[in-house]
Every structure is written in C-alpha cells, then in structure tokens.
Design an enzyme around this catalytic site. Structure first.
Site, PDB file in Angstrom:
ATOM      1  N   ASP A 232       0.827  -1.209   0.000  1.00 51.91           N
ATOM      2  CA  ASP A 232       0.000   0.000   0.000  1.00 51.91           C
ATOM      3  C   ASP A 232       0.865   1.264   0.000  1.00 51.91           C
ATOM      4  O   ASP A 232       0.557   2.250  -0.677  1.00 51.91           O
ATOM      5  CB  ASP A 232      -0.915   0.008   1.228  1.00 51.91           C
ATOM      6  CG  ASP A 232      -2.058  -0.995   1.105  1.00 51.91           C
ATOM      7  OD1 ASP A 232      -2.254  -1.526  -0.006  1.00 51.91           O
ATOM      8  OD2 ASP A 232      -2.741  -1.241   2.109  1.00 51.91           O
ATOM      9  N   ASP A 258      -3.308  -2.463  -8.912  1.00 52.29           N
ATOM     10  CA  ASP A 258      -2.039  -1.745  -9.080  1.00 52.29           C
ATOM     11  C   ASP A 258      -1.964  -1.064 -10.443  1.00 52.29           C
ATOM     12  O   ASP A 258      -0.874  -0.765 -10.928  1.00 52.29           O
ATOM     13  CB  ASP A 258      -0.864  -2.704  -8.904  1.00 52.29           C
ATOM     14  CG  ASP A 258      -0.889  -3.852  -9.910  1.00 52.29           C
ATOM     15  OD1 ASP A 258      -1.984  -4.182 -10.392  1.00 52.29           O
ATOM     16  OD2 ASP A 258       0.183  -4.409 -10.219  1.00 52.29           O
TER      17      ASP A 258
END
Length: 341
Positions: A232, A258
């Site tokens: 993250d 992503d």
C-alpha cells in the site's frame, strides 16, 4: 416464443460452461467467480474476454485472485459507481430545489412582514376611532408575530441547507477520490473521459487528448514478499509520482488494483509518449523506502500504454486501445512504454 426458448437455452449453456470452468480449475462456486465466468462465456464484457483469453493463451492458470480482480474491476465497481452517481445526482437536485424554494419563501415572508409593519402604524393611529379597527390592530399584531417566527425558522432551514450542500460537496469529492492513494478513482476518471470525448466529437476544432494506462511491474511479488502494508505504501508513493508528472487539468486515477489511468488534456500522442518515458525513468530511478523505518525495498518499474482519441470512437474503446498497448509493453519485457496502433 421460440426466441425466448432460444435465449433460455443459451443461458443454460453459459451456466453449464461456467460450472465446468469452476470445477476444472478447483475454484469455489462463489457468486463473484461465477459471475466472471458467466460473463466470459456470454461474451458480455470485452475487457474480461480479452484478459482471460490472454492468460489462457500464455498457458498461465486463472487463479481465484485474478478472477476476483476482474470482478471488482469490471463488474462490481461499475455497478456500484452507477448506483452512487444516480443517487447523488437525484439528491443534489432535491437540495438545490429546496434552496430555491426556501429563499423565495423567506423573501416573501420579509415583504409581508414589512407590509404588516406599515399596516400596524396606520391602525395604531386610527384604532381609537373604531372598535373594529382596534380588533384589526390586535389581529395584525398576532399575524406579525407569526410571520416573524416563520421568518426565523426559514433562516434556520436555509442555514441547514447550506451546511448540507457543503457536506454533499465534500461527499462528492470523497466519492471521486481513491481512499488509499488520494488520487481520483475509476468513476471520476471515466466520467471526465466520457465528457471529454463527447466535447471532442461535438467540436469543429477539437484539441487532441490521450489516455495512458500504467501498471506496476511484478507488484504481486512485492506484496507476497513484503506484505500488503508495504504494498500500500508503494502504491501511495507511485500515485504521488504520477501526479507530479502531469499538468493541473490532467487526471491521475487508480483504475484498479495496481493499475493507474491518466487523462492528458490538450496532449498529442507524441507528447504523451515523452511524458510516459520521463515518468517511467523517474519511477525506475527512485529507491523505494518504508515511510517510518526507512527500510529500502529496492526499485519499482512501471509499464505504460498510451492512446490518442480518435473522433467518435468513444471513451471505452480508447481505454481498450491504451490497455492493449500496456499489455504489449508488459509482454515485451516490462519497464517499457508503447503507443497504441
């Protein structure tokens, strides 16, 4: 009647194929996984079709995580976004109309109150002449008190509406922002893209614009090795670097997982490729460090696909072309940028 039966027969075929696909791959028959495979066999979503076919062609296995990403990217997000957008638009319309009505009512009350003040002055001067006028003065005073009370309440309602509008603006802003990276989310990106495409198609002298799809290379391996918390932090860092490379009117959005999407206003494909190259090199040169401990996690790279809008193709096709260019970049070895054909 035969057409209805044909459709039902088709649905049964899709259902059978879906259950077989789940069984053959040892996947749980959850609603999410079932939904993805059913749409695949029904040929109802070109993105899902392309991704699954590409994975199958490469001889790779379609695991549960990949299928869940497809579900949340192409099915759940769009349905939720559409529902939220419709609800917020209806609510904004209601509040705006309430604001207009309350403002008009307050103005009318104020005017009526001024008229009663003038009437009271006249009645006070002549009340001693007639008992009728004296009674009328009393009734008018009572009405004036009622009007003043209503006016105060309307002021309170208007203040509450203004506060609610401010809260709704903040809610709309949050609904357009990705909770983790604080860049735009997919809903906002697609809304702006489709608006820009419509403006382009209706203009006699449109300005060029491009879409870039950006994907972190080998991000799953980073998550597996260092954990999702570090993953993250990396997503947040990459998002900030992408945002630092664009102009004020351009949009960076987390498109899913992503993958990021960038909308470049007033930008040709050649200029977009220069931006992509500079962006890719900056990210590759940056050492990834943990936010608090300073621990180094090495370097990350990204692959980029870019496409320039073609008149009347629509936003969805533009995204597909940029996504195909991204797929070529990853297939060719990653840490590359390609322009759509």
């Amino acid at each position: 009647m035969s057409t209805t039966h044909d459709h039902i027969a088709q649905y049964w075929e899709y259902a059978d194929a879906t259950l077989k696909a789940l069984r053959d791959r040892g996947l749980r028959p959850t609603p999410e996984l079932y939904h993805v495979w059913f749409i695949y066999y029904a040929d109802d979503n070109p993105e899902i079709l392309r991704v699954i076919n590409a994975v199958k062609a490469g001889g790779e296995e379609l695991d549960e995580e990949t299928l869940l990403q497809l579900y949340y990217r192409y099915i759940f997000d769009r349905q939720a976004a559409d529902f939220l957008q419709r609800g917020m638009e209806d609510f904004f319309h209601l509040i705006e109309n309430s604001d207009d009505c309350l403002t008009t009512a307050r103005a009318d009350m104020r005017n009526y109150g001024e008229l009663l003040d003038q009437s009271l002055e006249t009645l006070s001067d002549h009340a001693h002449v007639s008992p009728v006028l004296s009674e009328l003065e009393t009734q008018t005073k009572g009405m004036k008190t009622t009007i003043d009370t209503l006016h105060q309440r309307l002021d309170g309602y208007l203040k509450r509406v203004v506060l609610l509008q401010r809260e709704l603006d903040e809610t709309r802003e949050r609904s357009y922002t990705d909770g983790l990276t604080r860049v735009s989310n997919r809903m906002h990106f697609e809304e702006q893209l489709f608006k820009l495409a419509a403006d382009y198609d209706s203009s006699e002298t449109p300005d060029p614009f491009c879409v870039m799809m950006v994907d972190l290379d080998q991000f799953k391996a980073v998550n597996d090795q260092f954990g999702h918390r570090i993953g993250d932090e990396i997503l947040v860092l990459i998002a900030s670097m992408l945002k630092a490379n664009i102009k004020g009117r351009d949009i960076v959005a987390r498109y899913g997982g992503d993958e990021f999407a960038i909308l470049l206003n007033h930008t040709s494909l050649d200029d977009a490729m220069h931006i992509a190259e500079d962006m890719r090199k900056r990210i590759a040169a940056c050492e990834i460090k943990a936010k608090h401990s300073g621990t180094s996690y090495g370097h990350m790279t990204v692959s980029v696909g870019a496409a320039q809008y073609v008149a009347n193709e629509g936003g969805a096709k533009l995204i597909d072309r940029a996504d195909n260019a991204l797929y070529r970049a990853k297939k060719d070895g990653r840490n590359r940028h390609f322009a759509a054909e």
